[in-house]
Motif scaffolding. Structure first.
Motif, mmCIF file in Angstrom:
data_model
loop_
_atom_site.group_PDB
_atom_site.id
_atom_site.type_symbol
_atom_site.label_atom_id
_atom_site.label_comp_id
_atom_site.label_asym_id
_atom_site.label_seq_id
_atom_site.Cartn_x
_atom_site.Cartn_y
_atom_site.Cartn_z
ATOM 1 N N ALA A 1 0.829 -1.213 0.000
ATOM 2 C CA ALA A 1 0.000 0.000 0.000
ATOM 3 C C ALA A 1 0.862 1.262 0.000
ATOM 4 N N LEU A 2 1.945 1.260 0.764
ATOM 5 C CA LEU A 2 2.828 2.429 0.781
ATOM 6 C C LEU A 2 3.489 2.639 -0.581
ATOM 7 N N VAL A 3 3.903 1.558 -1.216
ATOM 8 C CA VAL A 3 4.544 1.669 -2.531
ATOM 9 C C VAL A 3 3.540 2.122 -3.579
ATOM 10 N N VAL A 4 2.352 1.554 -3.552
ATOM 11 C CA VAL A 4 1.316 1.938 -4.530
ATOM 12 C C VAL A 4 0.957 3.409 -4.376
ATOM 13 N N ARG A 5 0.810 3.855 -3.147
ATOM 14 C CA ARG A 5 0.492 5.266 -2.892
ATOM 15 C C ARG A 5 1.603 6.170 -3.414
ATOM 16 N N ALA A 6 2.853 5.778 -3.170
ATOM 17 C CA ALA A 6 3.990 6.573 -3.651
ATOM 18 C C ALA A 6 4.037 6.592 -5.174
ATOM 19 N N LEU A 7 3.760 5.458 -5.789
ATOM 20 C CA LEU A 7 3.767 5.380 -7.249
ATOM 21 C C LEU A 7 2.688 6.265 -7.852
ATOM 22 N N ALA A 8 1.528 6.296 -7.235
ATOM 23 C CA ALA A 8 0.420 7.120 -7.741
ATOM 24 C C ALA A 8 0.763 8.606 -7.705
#
Length: 107
Positions: free
Chosen positions: A79-86
């Motif tokens: 979730a942290l990586v996906v949020r950062a990618l977005a």
């Protein structure tokens, strides 16, 4: 037998890593990101991790932090990586995507 965690000690470690995450040295910040990933489930660790993923000074920090979060193989790290990618600009998105590829995750 389930071992209990020492919450106080874990908070002290996260506090020390938060100070390291604020260092001017990119290696310090990368080390902080890699270590903080181990505590990503703690609310105190979320903010510094969110700041390290799009590190303004060095994309090495982005790569190392994203890789460590993905290595957890859990929803918290993902979730942290996906949020950062977005939210990432093109340069940081490339390095986050590299971490995804390095972990063998198909995009």
């Amino acid at each position: 037998m389930m071992l209990s965690m020492d919450t106080g000690a874990r908070r002290a470690v996260v506090a020390a890593l938060m100070r390291l995450a604020g260092s001017s040295g990119y290696r310090d910040r990368a080390d902080a990101g890699a270590a903080l990933a181990n505590f990503a489930e703690m609310p105190e660790a979320a903010r510094p991790l969110q700041q390290l993923l799009p590190d303004a000074s060095d994309t090495f920090v982005t790569l190392v932090t994203a890789d460590a979060l993905l290595r957890r193989k859990d929803s918290v790290g993902l979730a942290l990586v996906v949020r950062a990618l977005a939210d990432a600009d093109d340069q940081h998105a490339q390095w986050i995507h590299s971490a995804v590829r390095n972990r063998g995750i198909r995009s």
